[in-house]
Design a protein around this motif. Structure first.
Motif, PDB file in Angstrom:
ATOM      1  N   GLY A 101      87.497  35.278  73.042  1.00 22.45           N
ATOM      2  CA  GLY A 101      87.851  34.005  72.542  1.00 22.45           C
ATOM      3  C   GLY A 101      87.635  33.299  73.392  1.00 22.45           C
ATOM      4  O   GLY A 101      87.735  31.979  73.560  1.00 22.45           O
ATOM      5  N   LEU A 102      86.606  34.046  75.316  1.00 26.99           N
ATOM      6  CA  LEU A 102      87.048  32.534  76.019  1.00 26.99           C
ATOM      7  C   LEU A 102      85.023  31.843  75.706  1.00 26.99           C
ATOM      8  O   LEU A 102      84.668  32.083  75.345  1.00 26.99           O
ATOM      9  CB  LEU A 102      85.826  33.560  77.138  1.00 26.99           C
ATOM     10  N   LEU A 103      85.490  30.590  76.339  1.00 27.27           N
ATOM     11  CA  LEU A 103      84.302  29.213  75.816  1.00 27.27           C
ATOM     12  C   LEU A 103      83.809  29.860  76.702  1.00 27.27           C
ATOM     13  O   LEU A 103      84.730  29.044  78.596  1.00 27.27           O
ATOM     14  CB  LEU A 103      85.062  28.508  75.337  1.00 27.27           C
ATOM     15  N   TRP A 104      82.431  28.382  77.411  1.00 26.37           N
ATOM     16  CA  TRP A 104      82.114  27.391  78.353  1.00 26.37           C
ATOM     17  C   TRP A 104      82.893  26.122  77.438  1.00 26.37           C
ATOM     18  O   TRP A 104      83.024  26.556  76.813  1.00 26.37           O
ATOM     19  CB  TRP A 104      80.226  27.887  78.379  1.00 26.37           C
ATOM     20  N   ILE A 196      77.667  24.852  83.967  1.00 25.36           N
ATOM     21  CA  ILE A 196      78.427  24.581  82.837  1.00 25.36           C
ATOM     22  C   ILE A 196      79.204  26.073  83.652  1.00 25.36           C
ATOM     23  O   ILE A 196      78.750  26.784  83.310  1.00 25.36           O
ATOM     24  CB  ILE A 196      77.785  24.855  81.271  1.00 25.36           C
ATOM     25  N   GLY A 197      80.204  25.417  82.873  1.00 24.37           N
ATOM     26  CA  GLY A 197      81.768  27.061  83.568  1.00 24.37           C
ATOM     27  C   GLY A 197      82.932  27.328  82.822  1.00 24.37           C
ATOM     28  O   GLY A 197      83.157  26.869  81.609  1.00 24.37           O
ATOM     29  N   THR A 198      83.381  27.986  82.871  1.00 23.06           N
ATOM     30  CA  THR A 198      84.669  28.426  82.377  1.00 23.06           C
ATOM     31  C   THR A 198      86.002  28.008  83.348  1.00 23.06           C
ATOM     32  O   THR A 198      87.028  28.345  83.083  1.00 23.06           O
ATOM     33  CB  THR A 198      84.666  30.406  82.062  1.00 23.06           C
ATOM     34  N   GLY A 199      85.551  27.441  84.222  1.00 25.16           N
ATOM     35  CA  GLY A 199      86.984  26.629  84.990  1.00 25.16           C
ATOM     36  C   GLY A 199      87.451  26.105  84.623  1.00 25.16           C
ATOM     37  O   GLY A 199      87.096  25.244  83.474  1.00 25.16           O
ATOM     38  N   PRO A 200      88.772  25.724  85.498  1.00 24.84           N
ATOM     39  CA  PRO A 200      89.202  24.252  84.880  1.00 24.84           C
ATOM     40  C   PRO A 200      88.809  22.887  84.945  1.00 24.84           C
ATOM     41  O   PRO A 200      89.882  22.013  84.168  1.00 24.84           O
ATOM     42  CB  PRO A 200      90.841  24.404  85.757  1.00 24.84           C
ATOM     43  N   PHE A 201      87.844  23.185  85.235  1.00 34.62           N
ATOM     44  CA  PHE A 201      87.015  21.421  85.543  1.00 34.62           C
ATOM     45  C   PHE A 201      85.813  21.721  84.849  1.00 34.62           C
ATOM     46  O   PHE A 201      85.122  22.033  85.394  1.00 34.62           O
ATOM     47  CB  PHE A 201      87.225  21.024  86.716  1.00 34.62           C
ATOM     48  N   VAL A 202      85.453  20.043  84.472  1.00 36.78           N
ATOM     49  CA  VAL A 202      84.045  20.258  84.138  1.00 36.78           C
ATOM     50  C   VAL A 202      83.139  19.271  84.880  1.00 36.78           C
ATOM     51  O   VAL A 202      84.092  18.318  85.135  1.00 36.78           O
ATOM     52  CB  VAL A 202      84.064  19.629  82.603  1.00 36.78           C
TER      53      VAL A 202
END
Length: 566
Positions: A101-104, A196-202
């Motif tokens: 279920g991981l999302l970019w 584009i990442g998976t971290g807590p911020f965009v």
């Protein structure tokens, strides 16, 4: 108030901090200041800490090192080991399993194809990957399904936790970067400035060498995190201004790398708005000796490359004399106090990997003079040594910082005492530690004779760090001036020993080899002249909770857990 007392109080205060609110974005804005401003947000195109750590808020690895140096899973279900079947019994492969279920941050699924692509990106010919040592020994990567990544090595790999582990080796999105392979990597500005990442911020806006604005990642895997809705990452200025902005004025919540005299930090802490935090890891302030000729009179295709050996520093006796003239204990006293220790080692920790090399700790001006005489450098009428019509004159560069300029001034004085003429140059840290292949002032391009800086390695095993000094990792035009072997050291015996370390499993034997490699770079050849084993000193506001200083990974490794103390 003593810095040590302040730091003890800071640790005690953390123990009584209230728990975070369990609602994403409920705590408003958090403000971070790094006086070395980020110039890019793709850590594969920069070796600068300020770029790697700012990017760590956005792009993440499969696993990280926590504050104890232990591996912890981030995008995967568990850390693969031989015992759980994740590492092959013959040590030739490691299998990672992505969490379901991981999302970019753009809402698309994270798959094993993204992980494989990340390796293809860094290992691409002509790409000039700044973290290529992380992928040493990787032969191929298989993706049997969307959640499984099998990394195959070309020989048994007793410590297989390099690729995709730690802030220096995050996973990047294939869809965003697939047209950016090889020589095209530097051209993909929008991707490099806003991954584009998976971290807590965009990223919402990025002004290179100035400020980054971010917002909470709506697709972050923990629905209660991050607590902050927005994040401002300010770069530039100097360490003193950064420290004041947190501990005196309260304008910012977190200030990184307070490379300041200890009494200055203590005075700032008395401002009452924040507190310093510190910890020792593997951060070593050192001088790198350029083994190639940086003269601007040379053609650009051979300048500062192995094709042009350095006319002065190719002689080991000159390098050794320069090291002998330095009083490291005095450097510690004036620059770091309790947050520094004089060292002769590139790898100062963990203890098992630290060589007993202590020869450099005693300053020896007369011995340095004698060594230069032996090498044929005689004192001229102006007090500067000469040989074959050439003066012993060096350009010494580093980044702009009060402590570093103090070090430069002292070292210039000591070198003048042995007959060396020194020109000092300091460069804005955002440029010096940037990865712009067009800039003449990056530490990788090394258009100077000697340069001073500090860096460290992810985790507690130095294999990849020491592996950075193999022959093929020297920055040069065909790698877009990327590469970790900054001084262009090239020794077949060293390369062979790095290969042996990669296949050695027994910890005592690994430690023995690591010490040999350390000594080859420092004690034996003096191509690297360590000065100070630096403790990391940063600061956070009294109202910022959840901060856990980590000297083994990005300092911002757990920013998803930060929250506002009400």
């Amino acid at each position: 108030m003593k810095l040590k007392t302040i730091l003890m109080g800071a640790v005690a205060a953390l123990a009584f901090a209230p728990v975070a609110n369990a609602e994403r974005g409920s705590d408003g804005e958090v403000k971070i200041i790094y006086w070395q401003a980020p110039s890019i947000l793709n850590p594969y195109l920069s070796g600068g800490t300020k770029d790697i750590e700012s990017a760590s808020l956005i792009v993440e690895p499969l696993a990280r090192f926590d504050e104890t140096g232990s591996l912890v899973p981030y995008l995967v279900t568990e850390i693969p080991t031989v015992e759980n079947g994740g590492v092959a019994a013959d040590l030739t492969s490691i299998t990672w399993k992505l969490k379901e279920g991981l999302l970019w941050s753009d809402g698309t699924p994270v798959t094993s194809a993204d992980v494989k692509f990340t390796a293809d990106y860094c290992m691409a010919p002509d790409g000039g990957c700044a973290q290529s040592a992380k992928f040493d020994g990787v032969e191929s990567i298989e993706t049997p399904d969307d959640l499984t990544i099998v990394v195959n090595f070309d020989s048994p790999k007793p410590v297989p936790y390099a690729a995709f582990v730690g802030a220096q080796s995050p996973v990047i999105q294939k869809a965003q970067f697939e047209d950016c392979l090889g020589a095209k990597a530097q051209e993909c500005t929008s991707a490099n400035f806003g991954p584009i990442g998976t971290g807590p911020f965009v990223v919402t806006d990025f002004k290179p060498n100035d400020v980054i604005t971010m917002k909470a990642n709506e697709n972050y895997r923990d629905p209660a995190k991050p607590a902050f809705a927005t994040l401002t990452f300010k770069g530039g200025g100097d360490a003193a201004a950064a420290g004041r902005a947190v501990m005196e004025t309260g304008e910012f919540d977190y200030a990184w790398n307070l490379q300041l005299a200890p009494e200055v930090i203590s005075q700032m802490a008395e401002g009452g708005q924040g507190k310093p935090i510190s910890g020792f890891g593997t951060l070593v302030e050192r001088i790198e000796m350029n083994l190639t000729n940086p003269s601007p009179d040379l053609p650009p295709e051979t300048r500062a490359t192995a094709a042009e050996p350095h006319p002065i520093l190719s002689d080991e006796r000159v390098r050794r004399a320069l090291s002998m003239a330095i009083d490291r204990e005095l450097l510690v006293e004036i620059g770091y106090g309790q947050a520094g220790r004089a060292t002769c080692n590139l790898v100062p920790a963990p203890d098992i990997y630290a060589s007993d090399n202590t020869d450099c700790l005693t300053q020896d001006i007369e011995g340095a003079k004698a060594l230069l005489e032996e090498a044929g450098w005689t004192v001229g009428a102006d007090g500067v040594r000469e040989k074959d019509g050439m003066k012993l004159s060096l350009l010494y560069q580093t980044s702009t910082n009060a402590v570093r300029q103090d070090f430069q001034a002292l070292i210039k004085q000591w070198w003048s005492e042995i007959g060396v003429e020194t020109e000092l140059k300091n460069i804005d840290a955002s440029v010096f530690f940037g990865g712009d292949p067009a800039s003449p002032d990056t530490f990788q391009k090394f258009y100077a004779d000697v340069e001073m800086y500090a860096n460290n390695f992810d985790g507690t095993d130095p294999e990849q760090y020491l592996g950075q000094y193999t022959c093929e990792k020297a920055p040069r035009p065909e790698t877009q001036w990327q590469g970790e072997n900054i001084n262009r050291y090239c020794n077949e015996e060293y390369d062979a020993l790095v290969a042996e370390l990669a296949k050695t499993g027994e910890i005592s034997k690994r430690a023995e080899i690591a010490k040999q490699l350390n000594d080859m770079l420092t004690k034996d050849s003096m191509t690297i002249v360590p000065l100070v084993d630096r403790g990391r000193v940063s600061a956070h506001s009294n109202s910022l909770g959840g901060v856990v200083l980590n000297t083994w990974d990005s300092e911002l490794w757990n920013a998803a857990d930060w929250y506002r103390i009400q």
